[in-house]
Each structure stands twice: as C-alpha cells, then as structure tokens.
Design a protein around this motif. Structure first.
Motif, mmCIF file in Angstrom:
data_model
loop_
_atom_site.group_PDB
_atom_site.id
_atom_site.type_symbol
_atom_site.label_atom_id
_atom_site.label_comp_id
_atom_site.label_asym_id
_atom_site.label_seq_id
_atom_site.Cartn_x
_atom_site.Cartn_y
_atom_site.Cartn_z
ATOM 1 N N HIS A 1 0.951 -1.216 -0.136
ATOM 2 C CA HIS A 1 -0.169 -0.003 -0.108
ATOM 3 C C HIS A 1 0.674 1.441 0.180
ATOM 4 O O HIS A 1 0.165 2.437 0.089
ATOM 5 C CB HIS A 1 -1.040 0.029 1.350
ATOM 6 N N ILE A 2 2.167 0.986 -0.150
ATOM 7 C CA ILE A 2 3.096 2.299 -0.130
ATOM 8 C C ILE A 2 3.678 2.394 -1.309
ATOM 9 O O ILE A 2 4.205 1.586 -2.081
ATOM 10 C CB ILE A 2 4.330 2.093 0.930
ATOM 11 N N ARG A 3 3.212 3.691 -2.280
ATOM 12 C CA ARG A 3 3.614 3.894 -3.507
ATOM 13 C C ARG A 3 5.236 4.450 -3.720
ATOM 14 O O ARG A 3 5.337 5.630 -3.848
ATOM 15 C CB ARG A 3 2.915 5.026 -4.054
ATOM 16 N N TRP A 4 6.030 3.330 -3.412
ATOM 17 C CA TRP A 4 7.461 3.872 -3.272
ATOM 18 C C TRP A 4 7.928 4.026 -4.532
ATOM 19 O O TRP A 4 8.879 4.710 -4.610
ATOM 20 C CB TRP A 4 8.197 2.745 -2.325
ATOM 21 N N ARG A 5 7.518 3.360 -5.427
ATOM 22 C CA ARG A 5 8.070 3.760 -6.854
ATOM 23 C C ARG A 5 7.798 5.022 -7.285
ATOM 24 O O ARG A 5 8.811 5.701 -7.899
ATOM 25 C CB ARG A 5 7.675 2.349 -7.711
ATOM 26 N N GLY B 1 16.842 -3.771 -8.930
ATOM 27 C CA GLY B 1 16.768 -2.614 -9.841
ATOM 28 C C GLY B 1 17.794 -1.686 -9.459
ATOM 29 O O GLY B 1 18.388 -1.660 -8.502
ATOM 30 N N HIS B 2 17.944 -0.558 -10.350
ATOM 31 C CA HIS B 2 18.881 0.514 -10.013
ATOM 32 C C HIS B 2 18.161 1.633 -9.610
ATOM 33 O O HIS B 2 17.439 2.099 -10.343
ATOM 34 C CB HIS B 2 19.886 0.644 -11.368
ATOM 35 N N PHE B 3 18.410 2.223 -8.308
ATOM 36 C CA PHE B 3 17.716 3.263 -7.751
ATOM 37 C C PHE B 3 18.914 4.500 -7.394
ATOM 38 O O PHE B 3 18.963 4.490 -6.239
ATOM 39 C CB PHE B 3 16.788 2.912 -6.927
ATOM 40 N N PRO B 4 19.320 5.162 -8.309
ATOM 41 C CA PRO B 4 20.341 5.938 -7.892
ATOM 42 C C PRO B 4 19.739 7.153 -6.980
ATOM 43 O O PRO B 4 18.521 7.599 -7.088
ATOM 44 C CB PRO B 4 20.517 7.038 -9.185
ATOM 45 N N GLY B 5 20.625 7.236 -5.936
ATOM 46 C CA GLY B 5 20.078 8.313 -4.932
ATOM 47 C C GLY B 5 19.338 7.957 -3.612
ATOM 48 O O GLY B 5 18.713 8.833 -2.955
ATOM 49 N N VAL B 6 18.975 6.656 -3.819
ATOM 50 C CA VAL B 6 18.016 6.065 -2.819
ATOM 51 C C VAL B 6 18.691 5.082 -1.884
ATOM 52 O O VAL B 6 19.520 4.454 -2.338
ATOM 53 C CB VAL B 6 16.840 5.369 -3.489
#
Length: 377
Positions: free
Chosen positions: A221-225, A254-259
């Motif tokens: 339920h968290i829209r983290w993307r 996946g690749h999540f730059p800055g996270v």
C-alpha cells in the motif's frame, strides 16, 4: 462492575501491543497477555508481575491473513477467500485459548488489539464477558471488505463490543457503518499510545542539502516507486536530495540512484535519523495515522502525506505539512520541495511541536484512556 482482571489479546511481538500491556498493568490489578503469534523472549522479558504471560502453543501467526498480495481477477478473489477461511480456522483455535484462560484466570474484561483476527477470535469465544477493541489503519478500510466471510465476522464483532478505540476518526466512522452499535463509547488515540513527552523537538536544521525519509518500507500500500520517481524529478530540477526508505529487509531489484534502503532501526537510532531529516514522507493508498510519522514529526521533520481522510485529521495542507497524490510523482515532488523550504520548515516545526504536545504525548493519551475505560465499567 470494576475491572480487576483483564485478558489482553494481541500480537505481542509488536512494541505497540506491549505498550497496551503496560497501560493496563498501570490501570488494573492483574493483566493476562495472550499472544496471537509466537514471541519468544519479547514478552517473557516483560516484568512478570502483575502480568501473566500466556503464549498460545496451537496458534500460528494470524497477522497478514487478510493482506492483499495476489493480483488478478478470479485468482485474486480465490486466494483472498482461502486466506480468510484459514484465518477464520486459526481464530477459532485462538478463541478456544481465550475460553480456557477466562475460565482459569477469573478475567472480568477482555480487550483485543486488532479486528482481524484477535477481535474476531474474542467474539467467537464462548464467554459471557464484556470486551473492547482497538482498531488499526487497515482493519476496516482494506481488510474487512475483501471477502464476505471477513466482512460478516467483522460486523458481528463490532456489534458486540462495549467500547472501541482507533488511531483515527475515519475508522470510528467506518466502524459505525460496518456494525458498531449506536452509542458505543469510542476514543481516538495513537496506536503506540503516544510519544514520550521529553522527545519533542523543534527543527534547527539548515543548509542546502535535503534529506527526505520514508519510514514505511515498501509494503503493497506504499507507492514507493512513485516516491523514487519524485526524488528523481527533484534532482533533475537541481535539488540536492537524499531519499532514505526505512524498514526494508530486502531491497528491491533494480537501479535506484540516490536512494538508500535501510533495515528497521532501533528506536534511538531511528530518532537520530529523524533529527537529521527535513521531510518525512508517507505516500500510502490506505492508512490510519502512522506512528512512525508522528515520531519523525516529533524531531522536527515536516510531513508529506498522501491525501487521505485519515491524514487530513493530522495535517492541514500548507499549515503544518503537505498533502499529495500518492500516485503522481509530480505531486509528491512539489510537496517535498515545499516542505523543505527553510522558512516553511521552521514555522511548521513549531506548530507540530505544539500539536504533538497537546494531543499525542503519553501523559495526554494515558489520561484519556483511563477516563475512557472508567466510563465502560
């Protein structure tokens, strides 16, 4: 009647459930804790007097039996029905433990923490004791409507309670629509029973670099993307931003730059992080009033929350925080940028310190709870 021996049914792996145990121990002569899940040393480390700690040997983990994890038409519906049937069977087992304990302990009141499945189990038990119930954010708005079985069990349980607490007014309204009898006493209190009074701080942060923290993990339920996309938009616009997502045991592929993904932190480490955060973000599609958001607010972080009825009970948009569309990265990005403005942050931090002190500290909440349970006797 006077409460002298209370049976408290909940998942005592949770520190929030143990806080309820502490409250009842300060209020009545004897409290018996029945855990709906194995807790090992978590409860046995509790002061043994005035508690009797009873762990159900026959009850497997109940939490999550109503969660929505399977998608897609008939397959989703069948999976939910199957989970709820299994939840019902396990609640039946828990109800037998409740019957045995009430017979052996001389309990004169029962309090259940959560509706599925602890509250359901209490209502299924063949005991003639009055009981009360505490709701959390997802009990009614997402879980109860998922199947006709759980909907009926929830309605039956709500119709039987003598008193109800919830972490937001929205859940009280939903309960009245889903079976709660008119005139039943209700009280809205935070699920963790409040913040320590001495922990509330006013933001003193300054500087160009922005830190935003989502303490809610990557639950369905968290829209983290969308939140990560919003962080990318802010960096593209020239903001120097760090985004931290807490309570993540296994980072997503996946690749999540800055996270930065972090596991759940001990409370003092979490508060240390909160004291450095400019913004606390919770972009959920269903929720109550999250305890973790209150904890970050207590350290001066400005809240950016999805525009839900429950969140509007805590936040007035543009006054002490910002509301956004959880499904729209641009909306999230605009709210984070606005919350990180130094002038807005200082004023909002002062307002939130006053709000938390007046409504969400442990002394305030405990006084309200004592008055509430005294009125039920």
């Amino acid at each position: 009647m006077t409460m002298s021996s209370v049976l408290l049914v909940g998942d005592f792996r949770s520190p929030h459930a143990r806080a309820w145990g502490d409250f009842f121990a300060s209020f009545v002569p004897h409290v018996t804790l029945l855990s709906s899940a194995p807790v090992g040393a978590a409860v046995s480390a509790h002061p043994p007097d005035p508690f009797s700690v009873l762990l159900s040997k026959n009850t497997r983990r109940l939490r999550g039996m109503g969660s929505d994890t399977v998608k897609g038409g008939r397959l989703h519906s069948s999976a939910v029905q199957a989970r709820h049937l299994l939840g019902y069977l396990r609640a039946r087992t828990l109800s037998q433990e409740i019957e045995r304990i009430c017979h052996d302990s001389g309990a004169d009141w029962i309090h259940a923490l959560r509706l599925p499945w602890e509250g359901v189990a209490v209502n299924l038990a063949d005991v003639s004791l009055p009981w009360s119930l505490s709701l959390w954010g997802s009990d009614l708005i997402t879980q109860a409507p998922q199947s006709s079985l759980l909907s009926k069990l929830s309605r039956d349980a709500l119709g039987a309670v003598r008193g109800l607490t919830a972490d937001c007014r929205r859940d009280v309204v939903l309960a009245s629509e889903q079976g709660l009898q008119g005139g039943t006493p209700t009280l809205v209190v935070p699920g963790n029973l409040g913040l320590p009074e001495g922990e509330i701080r006013i933001s003193q942060r300054s500087g160009r670099r922005m830190t935003a923290v989502c303490p809610r993990g990557i639950l369905p339920h968290i829209r983290w993307r969308e939140l990560i996309a919003a962080a990318g938009l802010l960096r593209q616009a020239g903001h120097d931003l760090d985004l931290v997502i807490l309570d993540v045991d296994q980072p997503p592929r996946g690749h999540f730059p800055g996270v930065i993904f972090m596991k759940r932190l001990p409370r003092q480490e979490m508060l240390a992080l909160a004291s450095k955060a400019d913004v606390v973000v919770s972009v959920s599609t269903s929720d109550g009033i999250p305890n973790s958001v209150l904890e970050f607010m207590s350290q001066g972080a400005i809240p950016v929350l999805s525009d839900l009825a429950s969140h509007r009970e805590l936040i007035t948009n543009g006054v002490n925080g910002f509301l956004c569309d959880a499904r729209n990265p641009h909306s999230i990005a605009r709210a984070i940028a606005a919350a990180a403005e130094p002038s807005a942050r200082e004023q909002m931090s002062v307002r939130n310190a006053a709000l938390l002190s007046s409504r969400y500290t442990q002394p305030v909440v405990q006084r309200e709870l004592v008055g509430f349970f005294e009125s039920l006797q």
